[in-house]
Scaffold this motif. Structure first.
Motif, PDB file in Angstrom:
ATOM      1  N   ARG A   1      28.216 -15.320 -23.424  1.00 38.94           N
ATOM      2  CA  ARG A   1      26.775 -15.383 -23.147  1.00 38.94           C
ATOM      3  C   ARG A   1      26.366 -16.649 -22.405  1.00 38.94           C
ATOM      4  O   ARG A   1      25.401 -16.637 -21.656  1.00 38.94           O
ATOM      5  CB  ARG A   1      25.970 -15.269 -24.441  1.00 38.94           C
ATOM      6  N   ASP A   2      27.065 -17.730 -22.613  1.00 39.31           N
ATOM      7  CA  ASP A   2      26.682 -18.992 -21.993  1.00 39.31           C
ATOM      8  C   ASP A   2      27.352 -19.234 -20.643  1.00 39.31           C
ATOM      9  O   ASP A   2      27.175 -20.296 -20.054  1.00 39.31           O
ATOM     10  CB  ASP A   2      27.006 -20.149 -22.936  1.00 39.31           C
TER      11      ASP A   2
ATOM     12  N   GLU B   1      28.031 -19.031 -16.667  1.00 39.36           N
ATOM     13  CA  GLU B   1      27.319 -18.819 -15.410  1.00 39.36           C
ATOM     14  C   GLU B   1      28.289 -18.144 -14.461  1.00 39.36           C
ATOM     15  O   GLU B   1      29.363 -18.668 -14.182  1.00 39.36           O
ATOM     16  CB  GLU B   1      26.850 -20.146 -14.824  1.00 39.36           C
TER      17      GLU B   1
ATOM     18  N   ARG C   1      26.572  -6.647 -11.857  1.00 40.25           N
ATOM     19  CA  ARG C   1      25.481  -7.322 -12.562  1.00 40.25           C
ATOM     20  C   ARG C   1      25.127  -6.562 -13.839  1.00 40.25           C
ATOM     21  O   ARG C   1      24.966  -7.158 -14.902  1.00 40.25           O
ATOM     22  CB  ARG C   1      24.258  -7.452 -11.656  1.00 40.25           C
TER      23      ARG C   1
ATOM     24  N   ILE D   1      25.480  -8.043 -17.590  1.00 38.01           N
ATOM     25  CA  ILE D   1      24.342  -8.097 -18.504  1.00 38.01           C
ATOM     26  C   ILE D   1      24.671  -7.356 -19.796  1.00 38.01           C
ATOM     27  O   ILE D   1      24.387  -7.847 -20.891  1.00 38.01           O
ATOM     28  CB  ILE D   1      23.074  -7.532 -17.828  1.00 38.01           C
TER      29      ILE D   1
ATOM     30  N   GLY E   1      26.643  -9.359 -22.083  1.00 38.41           N
ATOM     31  CA  GLY E   1      25.936 -10.464 -22.721  1.00 38.41           C
ATOM     32  C   GLY E   1      25.745 -11.677 -21.830  1.00 38.41           C
ATOM     33  O   GLY E   1      25.144 -12.662 -22.258  1.00 38.41           O
ATOM     34  N   VAL E   2      26.258 -11.650 -20.606  1.00 38.27           N
ATOM     35  CA  VAL E   2      26.115 -12.787 -19.696  1.00 38.27           C
ATOM     36  C   VAL E   2      24.655 -12.887 -19.274  1.00 38.27           C
ATOM     37  O   VAL E   2      24.030 -11.906 -18.899  1.00 38.27           O
ATOM     38  CB  VAL E   2      27.023 -12.627 -18.452  1.00 38.27           C
ATOM     39  N   ARG E   3      24.110 -14.106 -19.355  1.00 39.37           N
ATOM     40  CA  ARG E   3      22.687 -14.298 -19.048  1.00 39.37           C
ATOM     41  C   ARG E   3      22.439 -14.964 -17.706  1.00 39.37           C
ATOM     42  O   ARG E   3      21.384 -14.775 -17.107  1.00 39.37           O
ATOM     43  CB  ARG E   3      22.037 -15.121 -20.147  1.00 39.37           C
ATOM     44  N   ALA E   4      23.371 -15.777 -17.233  1.00 41.86           N
ATOM     45  CA  ALA E   4      23.162 -16.515 -15.982  1.00 41.86           C
ATOM     46  C   ALA E   4      24.055 -15.930 -14.893  1.00 41.86           C
ATOM     47  O   ALA E   4      25.271 -16.147 -14.883  1.00 41.86           O
ATOM     48  CB  ALA E   4      23.471 -17.992 -16.182  1.00 41.86           C
TER      49      ALA E   4
END
Length: 177
Positions: free
Chosen positions: A5-6, A8, A22, A26, A29-32
């Motif tokens: 999740r953290d 980039e 993308r 998402i 769990g990837v946010r950046a």
């Protein structure tokens, strides 16, 4: 498994593939997530945005990307040469996988893909990593999947304190060369 999740992530795929990747990131769990549409944009974002992992297709904006990957491995324009890079291609065969690994990719992903495959490859590229090889004809993660004890001295080096490639700085890399 460490948390993705953290992370980039920098995507360098054609528009339709980028949207699918993308969505998979998402769902993982990837946010950046950042996207580049040209080779020069990708190299610039590698240097200035300092992503944790890059995902590249074999072409970007109509240009081939294997030279871009080699430029990243050389640290061109301030890019981190230790950046974990995952190459992506539809209908990948053994020759394509070998091309990607020989250019310095950490992993290869065949498109279309699933969320589980994306999570597994992100984890393997970022949190497991590989020792780096720096010889005249190649700079990048070790291409071997298994140790070959019958060979002469290893050219790859497991550095003391090696944790993960993207967390190394360019200066640490140059100190060891």
């Amino acid at each position: 498994m460490e948390d993705v999740r953290d992370l980039e992530v920098l995507i360098g795929l054609n528009p339709s593939e980028a949207e699918l990747m993308r969505a998979a990131l998402i769902a993982s769990g990837v946010r950046a997530i950042r996207t580049a549409n040209t080779v020069s944009d990708y190299l610039s974002l590698c240097a200035h945005a300092e992503p944790d992992v890059g995902i590249l297709g074999f072409t970007l904006g109509g240009q081939p990307t294997l030279d871009l990957l080699r430029a990243i491995r050389r640290g061109a324009h301030g890019a981190n040469p230790f950046l974990p890079v995952i190459m992506a291609k539809a209908n990948a065969d053994l020759k394509v996988v070998q091309l990607a690994l020989n250019a310095g990719a950490h992993e290869m992903i065949a498109l279309p893909t699933t969320v589980r495959v994306v999570q597994a490859l992100l984890h393997r590229a970022v949190f497991v990593g590989r020792p780096f090889v720096n010889v005249a004809g190649y700079v990048g993660p070790c291409r071997r999947r298994k140790p070959m004890t019958w060979l002469k001295d290893e050219r790859r080096t497991v550095w003391a304190g090696y944790v993960h490639a993207s967390h190394k700085t360019r200066y640490e890399f140059e100190d060891r060369v």
